[in-house]
Design an enzyme around this catalytic site. Structure first.
Site, mmCIF file in Angstrom:
data_model
loop_
_atom_site.group_PDB
_atom_site.id
_atom_site.type_symbol
_atom_site.label_atom_id
_atom_site.label_comp_id
_atom_site.label_asym_id
_atom_site.label_seq_id
_atom_site.Cartn_x
_atom_site.Cartn_y
_atom_site.Cartn_z
ATOM 1 N N CYS A 1 0.820 -1.208 0.000
ATOM 2 C CA CYS A 1 0.000 0.000 0.000
ATOM 3 C C CYS A 1 0.856 1.261 0.000
ATOM 4 O O CYS A 1 0.486 2.278 -0.596
ATOM 5 C CB CYS A 1 -0.942 0.001 1.199
ATOM 6 N N THR A 2 1.997 1.228 0.659
ATOM 7 C CA THR A 2 2.895 2.378 0.677
ATOM 8 C C THR A 2 3.373 2.697 -0.736
ATOM 9 O O THR A 2 3.393 3.867 -1.148
ATOM 10 C CB THR A 2 4.090 2.110 1.602
#
Length: 216
Positions: A45-46
């Site tokens: 997700c980062t």
């Protein structure tokens, strides 16, 4: 009930990393993309948030607002933004919805109504909060896609799909597989040959029901 293409997306109020919003008011007359995440400070997700941040100018060119939603609170979102910038080199200049109540995740049918966050939870507890929703200015859902936690989303494809959606909405055409801006489009079967020639000029008949033309 599942959220289907051409349905009006749910409206809601929420706190975000940039302050409170009412979703439909926030969209306004723009196109919008809502992309969701099961937890802050997770590796895939980062990188995804970083990809969205680096495409800031591309969203603006297309009159499109982007907003993230993650199943954590506002303060976590703000701290996570530092990590995201360190990874991608760009500021996170779009809001991130704090969905620790799971309200948005349930409204968009990413979690069942009886879902809850247990103590000591992991991303696996909200693994299905991994969707992308492209929404038109009419507040209707135009496209949705869901990925597993292990597979990073291809935001170049999301950008391509947005181009196709905006082109088909503006010109009343369809687009073939792998279409990119500038390539020939498809004339809908509902348009007669006579009307097609009048509207689009010369076109190529590949099959009786498959006619291609450049946009002029």
């Amino acid at each position: 009930m599942s959220l289907r293409i051409n349905a009006v997306v749910p409206d809601f109020e929420a706190e975000t990393s940039q302050g409170p919003i009412r979703f439909h008011d926030w969209i306004g007359d723009s196109w919008a993309i809502l992309f969701s995440h099961p937890k802050d400070f997770t590796p895939v997700c980062t990188t995804e948030f970083g990809a969205v941040a680096t495409l800031s100018d591309e969203w603006k060119k297309r009159g499109t607002k982007v907003i993230g939603v993650s199943v954590d609170g506002v303060e976590d979102h703000k701290r996570w933004g530092t990590d995201i910038k360190n990874v991608c080199g760009s500021d996170v200049n779009f809001p991130i919805i704090a969905d620790d109540s799971l309200t948005v995740s349930k409204l968009f049918d990413m979690l069942p109504e009886d879902a809850y966050l247990p103590d000591g939870r992991t991303p696996a507890d909200s693994a299905t909060v991994r969707s992308v929703f492209i929404i038109g200015p009419d507040k209707q859902l135009k496209l949705s896609m869901t990925y597993p936690m292990t597979v990073g989303r291809n935001f170049a494809e999301i950008l391509r799909a947005l181009d196709a959606l905006q082109t088909t909405a503006k010109h009343g055409v369809a687009t073939p597989a792998d279409w990119m801006v500038g390539q020939d489009v498809i004339i809908p079967p509902s348009v007669s040959n006579e009307d097609a020639k009048q509207k689009y000029g010369e076109y190529e008949t590949v099959l009786p029901y498959l006619r291609k033309t450049p946009l002029r």
